[in-house]
Design an enzyme around this catalytic site. Sequence first.
Site, PDB file in Angstrom:
ATOM      1  N   ASP A  23      -1.604 -18.638   1.509  1.00  0.00           N
ATOM      2  CA  ASP A  23      -2.548 -19.422   0.707  1.00  0.00           C
ATOM      3  C   ASP A  23      -3.152 -20.553   1.536  1.00  0.00           C
ATOM      4  O   ASP A  23      -4.356 -20.813   1.510  1.00  0.00           O
ATOM      5  CB  ASP A  23      -1.893 -19.935  -0.595  1.00  0.00           C
ATOM      6  CG  ASP A  23      -0.520 -20.550  -0.387  1.00  0.00           C
ATOM      7  OD1 ASP A  23       0.031 -20.475   0.733  1.00  0.00           O
ATOM      8  OD2 ASP A  23       0.022 -21.130  -1.357  1.00  0.00           O
ATOM      9  N   TYR A  63       0.810  -1.218   0.000  1.00  0.00           N
ATOM     10  CA  TYR A  63       0.000   0.000   0.000  1.00  0.00           C
ATOM     11  C   TYR A  63       0.845   1.270   0.000  1.00  0.00           C
ATOM     12  O   TYR A  63       0.356   2.327  -0.399  1.00  0.00           O
ATOM     13  CB  TYR A  63      -0.921   0.021   1.222  1.00  0.00           C
ATOM     14  CG  TYR A  63      -2.178  -0.806   1.095  1.00  0.00           C
ATOM     15  CD1 TYR A  63      -2.116  -2.175   0.880  1.00  0.00           C
ATOM     16  CD2 TYR A  63      -3.425  -0.213   1.197  1.00  0.00           C
ATOM     17  CE1 TYR A  63      -3.262  -2.937   0.772  1.00  0.00           C
ATOM     18  CE2 TYR A  63      -4.586  -0.964   1.098  1.00  0.00           C
ATOM     19  CZ  TYR A  63      -4.498  -2.329   0.877  1.00  0.00           C
ATOM     20  OH  TYR A  63      -5.642  -3.064   0.783  1.00  0.00           O
TER      21      TYR A  63
HETATM   22  C1  IPM Z   1     -10.328  -1.945   3.974  1.00  0.00           C
HETATM   23  C2  IPM Z   1     -10.609  -1.401   2.600  1.00  0.00           C
HETATM   24  C3  IPM Z   1      -9.527  -0.394   2.229  1.00  0.00           C
HETATM   25  C4  IPM Z   1      -8.197  -1.130   2.224  1.00  0.00           C
HETATM   26  C5  IPM Z   1      -9.762   0.338   0.893  1.00  0.00           C
HETATM   27  C6  IPM Z   1     -11.074   1.082   0.891  1.00  0.00           C
HETATM   28  C7  IPM Z   1      -8.627   1.267   0.573  1.00  0.00           C
HETATM   29  O1  IPM Z   1     -10.712  -2.440   1.689  1.00  0.00           O
HETATM   30  O2  IPM Z   1     -10.238  -1.134   4.933  1.00  0.00           O
HETATM   31  O3  IPM Z   1     -10.210  -3.164   4.122  1.00  0.00           O
HETATM   32  O4  IPM Z   1      -7.841  -1.773   1.216  1.00  0.00           O
HETATM   33  O5  IPM Z   1      -7.487  -1.063   3.217  1.00  0.00           O
END
Ligand code: IPM
Length: 359
Positions: A223, A141
């Site tokens: 997995d 991320y």
């Molecule tokens: C979550 C959601 C978020 C993530 C999205 C909305 C960015 O799916 O909080 O699980 O991927 O973290």
Amino acid sequence: MQATIAVLPGDGIGVDVTAEAVKVLKTVAETYGHQFSYPSGLVGGVAIDETGTALPPESLDLCRASDAILLGAVGGPKWDDPRAAVRPEQGLLALRKELGLYANLRPVKLYDCLIDASTLKPEIVRGVDLIVVRELTGGLYFGQPSKRFDGPNGREAVDTMAYSEREVERVVQVACDLARNRRKKVTSVDKQNVLSTSRLWREVATEVAQRNPDITVEHLLVDNCAMQLIKRPAEFDVLVTENTFGDILTDEASMLAGSMGMLPSASLGAGKRGLYEPIHGSAPRHAGKNVANPIATILSAAMLLRYSLGLSAEADAVEAAVQRTLDDGYRTYDIQSPGTTLVGTREMGDLIAARIARS
Ligand code: IPM
Ligand code: MG
């Protein structure tokens, strides 16, 4: 006590469900004699529409000045153009990163009366009570580089999974601390047969385990974990894993509790200030229709009371009220089964608020 709770409803059903959680918090404040204030801020698609950015500086300032943050959901088809420069999700990610909220706690608990709401067989899901600790400020991320470019074979894109020892250490320690008050079992999930970050993760997790000898730490490949979660879910206690794996596994695990609409979460960092949100998304087609299940957000408010405000009796009261409402047979559409009473978002909020009582 006095507390400032920033409310960021965001998009879609985020608006519907946060309203019900605030309703419940107001009832808690009245019942227990607290003064809570609920300043609201923009995040996500609505923030893009109004300010051009998914997390306006005023919203971040508001969150920093608050004791806790209650968030609904972000995103929707309106902002889904893959070539858009700004995306609603950036607002949520920026908030997590800016506030240093590296540990995302996602409890998955099956209420006995919802056993028929799960798509899995009752004998498999009975007794499910686990918590996933998802690392929230690292991994794919946030790793750099993350970009699109033109290469010799056409369009290319890259995302980077990166982790440091410190990042792994602190989140695995959170998992061990949680397990200490539970069944003392941690399952650390990685993909160490393929990924360097996972080999580091397993090495560091093993070291943290040695410093927590009262906790049994096992390791599973992601997995395999995805399979074991639906094969023998009741055996899990605390799971800890990196950001993307945690995102995927918690959507899967939510079905153990009957519905995504039942799963709350708490995102915590070094201090007491936390961000509380349901794990589900903005479900645009249900927005504003008084159908969404507000329980995940109401249970997130209970976690807010417990973790950020230290009000555990109040948190217990909210959880007990949810339990009683379900025991009394009230259901939103997503958890409905024969013989139960279908109610809307607002009615569910009212029913739960009416069952908040001092013990
Ligand atoms: C979550 C959601 C978020 C993530 C999205 C909305 C960015 O799916 O909080 O699980 O991927 O973290
Ligand atoms: Mg998710």
